[in-house]
Enzyme design. Structure first.
Site, PDB file in Angstrom:
ATOM      1  N   TRP A 155       1.926  -2.862  -0.248  1.00  0.00           N
ATOM      2  CA  TRP A 155       1.295  -3.114   0.988  1.00  0.00           C
ATOM      3  C   TRP A 155       0.914  -4.650   0.934  1.00  0.00           C
ATOM      4  O   TRP A 155       0.609  -5.068   2.091  1.00  0.00           O
ATOM      5  CB  TRP A 155       0.019  -2.389   0.730  1.00  0.00           C
ATOM      6  CG  TRP A 155      -0.951  -2.396  -0.325  1.00  0.00           C
ATOM      7  CD1 TRP A 155      -0.744  -1.650  -1.631  1.00  0.00           C
ATOM      8  CD2 TRP A 155      -1.604  -3.646  -1.057  1.00  0.00           C
ATOM      9  NE1 TRP A 155      -1.486  -2.074  -2.455  1.00  0.00           N
ATOM     10  CE2 TRP A 155      -2.163  -3.302  -2.116  1.00  0.00           C
ATOM     11  CE3 TRP A 155      -1.940  -5.020  -0.434  1.00  0.00           C
ATOM     12  CZ2 TRP A 155      -2.789  -4.393  -2.988  1.00  0.00           C
ATOM     13  CZ3 TRP A 155      -2.572  -5.897  -1.192  1.00  0.00           C
ATOM     14  CH2 TRP A 155      -3.068  -5.423  -2.228  1.00  0.00           C
ATOM     15  N   ASN A 156       1.224  -5.370  -0.091  1.00  0.00           N
ATOM     16  CA  ASN A 156       0.770  -6.853  -0.096  1.00  0.00           C
ATOM     17  C   ASN A 156       1.561  -7.803   0.630  1.00  0.00           C
ATOM     18  O   ASN A 156       1.049  -8.721   1.202  1.00  0.00           O
ATOM     19  CB  ASN A 156       0.553  -7.637  -1.707  1.00  0.00           C
ATOM     20  CG  ASN A 156       1.650  -7.442  -2.447  1.00  0.00           C
ATOM     21  OD1 ASN A 156       2.474  -6.770  -2.064  1.00  0.00           O
ATOM     22  ND2 ASN A 156       1.657  -8.150  -3.535  1.00  0.00           N
ATOM     23  N   LYS A 179      10.558   3.692   1.644  1.00  0.00           N
ATOM     24  CA  LYS A 179       9.162   4.252   1.846  1.00  0.00           C
ATOM     25  C   LYS A 179       8.192   3.267   1.639  1.00  0.00           C
ATOM     26  O   LYS A 179       7.926   2.546   0.703  1.00  0.00           O
ATOM     27  CB  LYS A 179       8.975   5.497   0.730  1.00  0.00           C
ATOM     28  CG  LYS A 179       7.519   5.733   0.912  1.00  0.00           C
ATOM     29  CD  LYS A 179       6.977   6.564  -0.429  1.00  0.00           C
ATOM     30  CE  LYS A 179       6.059   5.681  -0.897  1.00  0.00           C
ATOM     31  NZ  LYS A 179       4.806   5.063  -0.139  1.00  0.00           N
ATOM     32  N   ALA A 181       4.377   1.284   1.605  1.00  0.00           N
ATOM     33  CA  ALA A 181       3.049   1.646   1.308  1.00  0.00           C
ATOM     34  C   ALA A 181       2.304   2.538   2.223  1.00  0.00           C
ATOM     35  O   ALA A 181       2.743   2.014   3.352  1.00  0.00           O
ATOM     36  CB  ALA A 181       2.330   0.390   0.695  1.00  0.00           C
ATOM     37  N   GLY A 233       6.467  -2.885  -7.335  1.00  0.00           N
ATOM     38  CA  GLY A 233       5.002  -2.482  -7.149  1.00  0.00           C
ATOM     39  C   GLY A 233       4.324  -2.545  -8.538  1.00  0.00           C
ATOM     40  O   GLY A 233       4.834  -3.514  -9.243  1.00  0.00           O
ATOM     41  N   SER A 234       3.748  -1.764  -8.916  1.00  0.00           N
ATOM     42  CA  SER A 234       2.886  -1.833 -10.085  1.00  0.00           C
ATOM     43  C   SER A 234       3.783  -1.465 -11.210  1.00  0.00           C
ATOM     44  O   SER A 234       4.781  -0.616 -10.954  1.00  0.00           O
ATOM     45  CB  SER A 234       1.720  -1.036 -10.314  1.00  0.00           C
ATOM     46  OG  SER A 234       1.824   0.477  -9.897  1.00  0.00           O
ATOM     47  N   GLU A 255      10.926  -5.014  -9.626  1.00  0.00           N
ATOM     48  CA  GLU A 255       9.880  -6.227  -9.320  1.00  0.00           C
ATOM     49  C   GLU A 255       8.615  -5.780  -9.486  1.00  0.00           C
ATOM     50  O   GLU A 255       7.835  -5.032  -8.544  1.00  0.00           O
ATOM     51  CB  GLU A 255      10.344  -6.870  -8.117  1.00  0.00           C
ATOM     52  CG  GLU A 255       9.768  -8.280  -7.878  1.00  0.00           C
ATOM     53  CD  GLU A 255       8.461  -8.531  -7.383  1.00  0.00           C
ATOM     54  OE1 GLU A 255       7.746  -8.438  -8.220  1.00  0.00           O
ATOM     55  OE2 GLU A 255       8.389  -8.782  -6.011  1.00  0.00           O
ATOM     56  N   CYS A 289       1.921 -10.864  -6.549  1.00  0.00           N
ATOM     57  CA  CYS A 289       2.317 -10.602  -8.047  1.00  0.00           C
ATOM     58  C   CYS A 289       2.677 -11.922  -8.432  1.00  0.00           C
ATOM     59  O   CYS A 289       2.744 -12.051  -9.937  1.00  0.00           O
ATOM     60  CB  CYS A 289       3.487  -9.723  -7.975  1.00  0.00           C
ATOM     61  SG  CYS A 289       4.681  -9.934  -6.772  1.00  0.00           S
ATOM     62  N   GLU A 386      -3.719  -8.002 -13.955  1.00  0.00           N
ATOM     63  CA  GLU A 386      -3.362  -8.868 -12.797  1.00  0.00           C
ATOM     64  C   GLU A 386      -4.930  -8.656 -11.914  1.00  0.00           C
ATOM     65  O   GLU A 386      -5.424  -7.630 -11.835  1.00  0.00           O
ATOM     66  CB  GLU A 386      -2.587  -8.150 -11.974  1.00  0.00           C
ATOM     67  CG  GLU A 386      -1.218  -8.564 -12.273  1.00  0.00           C
ATOM     68  CD  GLU A 386      -0.054  -8.210 -11.142  1.00  0.00           C
ATOM     69  OE1 GLU A 386       0.285  -8.691 -10.602  1.00  0.00           O
ATOM     70  OE2 GLU A 386      -0.120  -6.691 -11.039  1.00  0.00           O
TER      71      GLU A 386
END
Ligand code: ADP
Length: 483
Positions: A155-156, A179, A181, A233-234, A255, A289, A386
């Site tokens: 989403w960022n 897909k 977020a 993502g995470s 990533e 990130c 983070e």
């Protein structure tokens, strides 16, 4: 939503095989600045994801057979349309994600730049001829598109994370299913509308928006027709998806998280370092990130740097992203606010000092004050995780070796930054840092011409630059004999 002048950009369901899906089952998209409902989106499920993969599979033969110049022209048309709608796309992005409008506009231009870049690179998918060991043979190397690419994005950067994956995939001749977020589907769907308008054929670019991330993720990582999976993502979710991809030996790009050190040496231009840090730390309210996470400052300039930084931070304007002059918007949700609060509190409990901010901002419940903490150490959770919020954590060091050791003391390896005017030190430190990207006297490093990506548990694969097509192509060796 009345602020969006082109209503065609507002979509309420997934884009699969060139058409817009409807469902009775809907989910809410909410403005993080004020918690108001923006839209109700038809929630796609695993069956829809499968339909999208099959559509991409069907479209692959036609798309990959198009001359590169044709694919390039369609990507150019998409790029042009995005830039024509930059203001609307930016407003939509700010509404669902929260970042200041100026940053949202920047993100639309940044994402579009990847489409333009790869429209050009599509024409340069060169192969090789290699001298053969005997005269009756020729060795020819070609690069071919891997096939259907599936992606999951965060989403960022609701626009750019999709644009930079899709641009490279489509340029290489792959078809694409993403897909987005759940928090930010509107930007993804608006991109699909413009791909449609640009004439990108049905099935080539698909967006599956839904709340069942796990179910959709299962399809995107396991379906036999998916050749390659790309994730941003995470690290925790990335590891899980990587395991799922292993069963089918899918090609994978990851990533994942970062924990960027930002080192200020005693020979640095301190004003430039403060400016660089403000950009590297506070963009997107600290939710990127590549945001500076651990700020390491040499002891002899520590106090001077902290003083200058505090002055710069006091001037930050915290406001709804659509308010003129806003520089810090809301965090994405209550969970993010709770995490930032808890990381900060545990640092203070461990002996760190609060110099500025430290709590929610009066603008709204998801806004956090720009916060400055000093006397942080490497054992604190704030140094290991983070932060993903507008909290700057300062740590002192004495020697160059110590700075390098502290910087590398993380399982992550995405971005690092350092400020120094000593040419020898610049080369020594750049060489020693175990990160995929290093900003040297620079706080903003990402652009379409540069390879974005990490080492260690920050993942692998590179997005952007001349290397960006590699992740979407297989090398095929032709051995021509009997000559
Ligand atoms: P963040 O903490 O930034 O939201 P996540 O890794 O949780 O990062 O989310 C990034 C993307 O991964 C989002 O699109 C999210 O919906 C998706 N996602 C989260 N969990 C899963 C899962 N188990 N399977 C597939 N996708 C997932």
């Amino acid at each position: 939503m009345q602020q969006i002048t082109c209503s065609a950009l507002i979509k309420h369901g997934s884009y699969i095989n060139g058409s817009w899906q409807q469902h009775d089952n809907r989910f809410d998209v909410v403005n993080p600045s004020n918690q108001q409902l923006l839209a109700k989106i038809a929630s796609a499920d695993a069956a829809d994801a499968e339909q999208a993969v099959l559509a991409a599979d069907q479209a692959f033969a036609g798309w990959s057979a198009k001359p590169a110049a044709e694919r390039s022209a369609l990507l150019q048309a998409w790029y042009q349309l995005i830039m024509q709608h930059q203001d609307d796309l930016a407003r939509l992005l700010t509404l669902e994600q929260g970042k200041p409008l100026s940053e949202a506009k920047g993100e639309i231009g940044y994402g579009a730049a990847y489409i333009q870049w790869f429209a050009e690179e599509a024409k340069r998918l060169y192969g090789d001829t290699i001298p053969a060991p005997s005269n009756d043979k020729r060795i020819i190397v070609q690069r071919q598109p891997v096939g259907v690419v599936a992606a999951i994005t965060p989403w960022n950067f609701p626009n750019a994370m999709i644009a930079r994956k899709a641009a490279a995939a489509l340029a290489a001749g792959c078809t694409f299913v993403v897909k987005p977020a759940q928090q930010t589907p509107l930007s993804a769907l608006a991109l699909a509308e413009l791909a449609h308008q640009a004439g990108i054929p049905p099935g080539v670019f698909n967006v599956v928006a839904g709340t069942d991330a796990k179910g959709i993720g299962e399809v995107l990582t396991r379906h036999a027709a998916v050749a390659k999976f790309s994730f941003t993502g995470s690290t925790a979710v990335g590891k899980q998806l990587l395991k799922q991809c292993a069963d089918g030996v899918k090609r994978v790009s990851m990533e994942l998280g970062g924990n960027a050190p930002f080192i200020v040496f005693d020979d640095a231009d301190l004003d430039a370092a403060v400016q660089g840090l403000m950009a590297a730390k506070f963009r997107n309210a600290g939710q990127t990130c590549v945001c500076a996470n651990r700020i390491l400052v040499q002891r002899s300039v520590y106090q001077a740097f902290a003083d200058k930084l505090a002055i710069a931070m006091t001037q930050l304007n915290v406001a709804d992203g659509l308010t003129d002059g806003s520089q810090i918007g809301p965090l994405i949700d209550d969970k993010a606010v709770a995490k930032v609060t808890q990381l900060q509190q545990s640092a203070l409990d461990g002996g760190a000092k609060l110099l500025l901010g430290g709590s929610r901002h009066s603008t709204g419940r998801q806004f956090f004050q720009p916060t400055l903490i000093s006397d942080v150490n490497a054992d604190m959770a704030i140094s290991k995780e983070e932060i993903f919020g507008p909290v700057a954590a300062l740590m002192a060091f004495d020697t160059e070796q110590q700075a390098i050791a502290l910087a590398n003391n993380t399982e992550y390896g995405l971005a690092a930054y350092f400020y120094s005017r000593d040419i020898g030190r610049v080369f020594r430190v750049a060489q020693a840092l175990q990160f995929g990207m290093v900003g040297i006297n620079e706080g903003i490093i990402s652009n379409a011409a540069a390879p974005f990506g990490g080492v260690k548990q920050s993942g692998y694969g590179r997005e952007g630059s001349k290397y960006g097509l590699d992740d979407y192509t297989d090398i095929k060796y032709l051995c021509l004999g009997g000559l």
